[in-house]
Design an enzyme around this catalytic site. Structure first.
Site, PDB file in Angstrom:
ATOM      1  N   TYR A 590       2.330   4.383 -10.325  1.00 47.45           N
ATOM      2  CA  TYR A 590       1.376   3.751  -9.425  1.00 47.45           C
ATOM      3  C   TYR A 590       0.530   4.706  -8.476  1.00 47.45           C
ATOM      4  O   TYR A 590      -0.481   4.523  -8.429  1.00 47.45           O
ATOM      5  CB  TYR A 590       2.617   2.972  -8.504  1.00 47.45           C
ATOM      6  CG  TYR A 590       2.072   2.202  -7.347  1.00 47.45           C
ATOM      7  CD1 TYR A 590       1.579   0.986  -7.511  1.00 47.45           C
ATOM      8  CD2 TYR A 590       1.972   3.026  -5.982  1.00 47.45           C
ATOM      9  CE1 TYR A 590       1.069   0.257  -6.360  1.00 47.45           C
ATOM     10  CE2 TYR A 590       1.345   2.270  -4.829  1.00 47.45           C
ATOM     11  CZ  TYR A 590       1.154   0.878  -5.093  1.00 47.45           C
ATOM     12  OH  TYR A 590       0.458   0.352  -4.072  1.00 47.45           O
ATOM     13  N   LYS A 594      -3.333   4.593  -8.300  1.00 45.95           N
ATOM     14  CA  LYS A 594      -4.194   4.413  -6.997  1.00 45.95           C
ATOM     15  C   LYS A 594      -5.150   5.365  -6.653  1.00 45.95           C
ATOM     16  O   LYS A 594      -6.059   5.082  -5.971  1.00 45.95           O
ATOM     17  CB  LYS A 594      -2.941   3.935  -5.882  1.00 45.95           C
ATOM     18  CG  LYS A 594      -2.316   2.621  -6.057  1.00 45.95           C
ATOM     19  CD  LYS A 594      -3.439   1.497  -5.521  1.00 45.95           C
ATOM     20  CE  LYS A 594      -2.691   0.249  -5.319  1.00 45.95           C
ATOM     21  NZ  LYS A 594      -3.687  -0.838  -4.755  1.00 45.95           N
TER      22      LYS A 594
END
Ligand code: ZN
Length: 702
Positions: A590, A594
């Site tokens: 993640y 990101k």
């Protein structure tokens, strides 16, 4: 068209409104019947009334005229949509020779029985001067087709017979009311009065009679037209041209370019952007190729009531050999010419009586494009749709008018008189302009809590919002909540897959065809996978990178041609993460994806600045949803986080609240407020990161 009057339905209306007079309930019923038929009236056009007696507070008998409120849509009218006026007082105005507009407005307000009621219809005097209990009025296409002919008034007489009188066009208000009343006095057997280039009034002692007379007259006019057309072709196609329907993606390019070329600063300096409504029925496409097409666009409105929606002329765009390349220039040239013509019209007409007036914006509202169809502009969805509906009816009516003879445009003086009539302008004046009014936003990841929070705040700030998500059922749930809260047509949903570039570009085309273009892009779609690096499967990493990084890249990249064609700048607001600055263990997929999205957004800020497009990032932390709309991220990682910290859901939310400096619970609407701030261009900022996390020192941007 058959009469839609039905005794059972009529009784239902009386029962549905037990606290109002049955005459008013029936007035509501037949008004809706008229409003429901677009061949009779469109968007707030037409008006109806009923006369009643009641006792005033002193117990005295008082005659009241219930007349439609100005601008109220007949199709959905409620009893409150009728304004109660003092009939005896109104009737006395027949003694006056003239009444200026400001005084007329003032007197109509004085006549109201309730000061807080709507403004009454501009035709209130006419309704008052006729003695019948019920008066109905509409702008039926068939009547306008006939009265637009050189000998149109005679044609109407032939079609309707002696029960209808026909008067030449006359400005609405007291002059028209007096002429109609005088005509009725001369012939009390009349059932209808037609006004050239305006419409028809019918009347009767009961609701059904007045309505049925309307339908009968309109049908007679339509039958007359049909007999004259007798199989004649409505359009003449050039010999060397075969009509074709252009590629649908070209319609998106045109919508974006028309929208961009029509954007202009409003009087307070803010950019005014239109919504675009695209129509491409086969008959409109055929009309766009017809020899008659330029005349259709130049010959003006069917009735002056339409001018505030469509302006008097439309822009006609011929097929361009390579339309994509020089389209912006072509459109700007056409719009400049239109504006110059509009300035001339205003100067000439306004100079006639020497009164000071504020010139309206000179921009066209309707474009007919060869091979594509019709593009109509308005400041809201409602307005763009009204413009499109009126333009469609106008084109079809003028084609019929051409087939039975010649369509004669109305005098510019009549158009001007109505366009700059205070009462008409009041109807067309939009309400206070909201911060993001006119902007069209796309929010990806619309099925979750943050997407919902962003959409909600954007809609509240006046933007139109398109929500997207790959999960259609989640998306529909969010849309259902928002649709209850905001005006119809200001919110759309289009499911698509951000990881597939072609899916993104075709969604952008769809958005442009439905709304006109895009000003604000909010890449928000994201997924998570909890695993330490040694346990992280490469294909899981790929999946997260596909959505969080490539999805953001695709969403930004596909917007660039749209921004370029519009030429009006724009905003990209990327929903990044606190983890970009302050990552956590077992959250590598993640956080890294990101971080990639965050970095590509900074590059976009560098590259898109010359287009006037700002790219900024928002870094939220621990945004939970509520019982209605949950956070997709927390649905996924919440149970694991709760387990590892030995907390329940409430406890976990408290844990995150307590770890930030402000001890704040971060809500989706906070993220939405930050998006609104960036989209409003209140500061010259691009490439910035704004934390929305309650203050986490380790995640301070640097
Ligand atoms: Zn009218």
């Amino acid at each position: 068209m058959a009469s839609a009057y039905n005794e059972t339905q009529a009784r239902n209306f009386i029962e549905h409104y037990p606290n109002i007079a049955k005459e008013l309930a029936l007035r509501t019923y037949t008004s809706r019947l008229i409003g429901a038929d677009p061949n009779l009236v469109l968007h707030g056009g037409g008006n109806t009334s009923v006369k009643l007696n009641h006792k005033n507070i002193l117990g005295e008998d008082q005659a009241i005229l219930f007349v439609k409120g100005s601008g109220v849509n007949l199709a959905a009218i409620e009893p409150e949509g009728f304004v109660a006026l003092n009939l005896a007082f109104l009737k006395k105005f027949r003694r006056l020779d003239k009444l200026d507009e400001a005084e007329m407005e003032n007197q109509l307000q004085i006549c109201k029985l309730q000061p807080s009621a709507l403004s009454p219809s501009v035709e209130s005097f006419l309704h008052a001067f006729l003695p019948h209990r019920y008066v109905d009025h509409c702008h039926a296409d068939s009547i306008l087709i006939l009265t637009g002919q050189p000998k149109g008034l005679d044609m109407v007489r032939d079609a309707l017979g002696p029960r209808a009188a026909v008067l030449p066009y006359c400005m609405s208000g007291l002059p028209l009311a007096k002429k109609v009343a005088a005509e009725y006095d001369r012939n009390p057997d009349l059932e209808a009065i037609v006004i050239g280039n305006h419409g028809i009034f019918t009347f009767g002692e009961d609701a059904a009679t007045s309505y049925n007379r309307m339908i009968d007259c309109v049908n007679r006019a339509a039958a007359f037209i049909k007999s004259k057309i007798k199989g004649k072709a409505l359009v003449t196609l050039p010999d060397d041209l075969t009509p074709f329907q252009a590629d649908k993606s070209l319609a998106a390019v045109f919508a974006q370019s028309i929208r961009g070329a029509s954007a202009h600063p409003d009087p307070d300096g803010r950019l005014c952007r239109f919504r675009v409504e695209f129509r491409s029925t086969p008959d409109l496409v055929e009309a766009s190729f017809a020899k008659e097409a330029p005349t259709l666009c130049d010959s003006g409105v069917l009735t002056p009531d339409h001018v505030t929606h469509t302006k008097n002329h439309y822009v006609y765009i011929r097929w361009l050999p390579d339309p994509v390349d020089d389209l912006g220039l072509t459109l700007r040239r056409e719009i400049d010419q239109f504006a110059a013509q509009y300035h001339r019209y205003f100067k000439e007409q306004a100079g006639l009586d020497g009164r000071r007036r504020q010139e309206s914006d000179p921009f066209p509202r309707v474009f007919l494009v060869q091979g594509l169809g019709l593009f109509a502009l308005g400041l809201s969805h409602r307005e763009a749709k009204a413009t499109a509906d009126i333009a469609e009816h106008t084109i079809r009516a003028k084609l019929q008018a051409g087939a039975i003879g010649t369509y004669v445009p109305m005098a510019a003086s009549h158009i001007f008189e109505m366009e700059y009539w205070r009462l008409q302008q009041k109807k067309a004046t939009p309400g206070p302009r909201l911060l993001l009014q006119g902007q069209i936003a796309l929010v990806t990841g619309g099925g979750g809590a943050i997407g919902y929070g962003i959409a909600d705040r954007l809609l509240a700030a006046g933007a139109a919002v398109v929500l997207s998500d790959i999960d259609e059922s989640r998306l529909q749930k969010v849309c259902a909540v928002l649709k209850d809260r905001y005006p119809a047509g200001e919110m759309e949903s289009i499911p698509f897959d951000v990881t597939d570039f072609r899916s993104v570009t075709s969604a952008y085309e769809e958005i442009s065809r439905r709304l006109g273009g895009i000003d604000l892009v909010v890449p928000n779609a994201g997924i998570a996978h909890v695993a330490r690096i040694e346990d992280l499967e490469p294909q899981q990493l790929d999946r997260v990178i596909d959505v969080n990084f490539k999805g953001t890249f695709n969403t930004i990249k596909a917007a660039i041609p749209v921004f370029k064609r519009q030429g009006t700048g724009g905003n990209v607001v990327v929903i990044s993460s606190k983890n970009v600055f302050d990552p956590g263990a077992a959250f590598g997929a993640y956080s890294a994806a990101k971080a990639g999205a965050h970095q590509i957004s900074k590059i976009a800020a560098l590259e898109l600045a010359p287009l006037g497009v700002r790219v900024n990032m928002i870094n939220p932390d621990a945004v939970f949803g509520d019982e209605n709309i949950s956070s997709q991220l927390w649905d996924l990682i919440g149970p694991d986080r709760m387990k590892s910290r030995g907390l329940d859901e409430k406890g976990l939310q408290e844990y995150y609240r307590n770890r930030n400096l402000l001890k704040a619970q971060v809500l989706a609407e906070h993220v939405g407020n930050a998006v609104v701030f960036f989209a409003s261009n209140q500061t010259p900022t691009t490439g910035a990161s704004l934390p929305v996390d309650g203050g986490i020192p380790a995640a301070f941007p640097r």
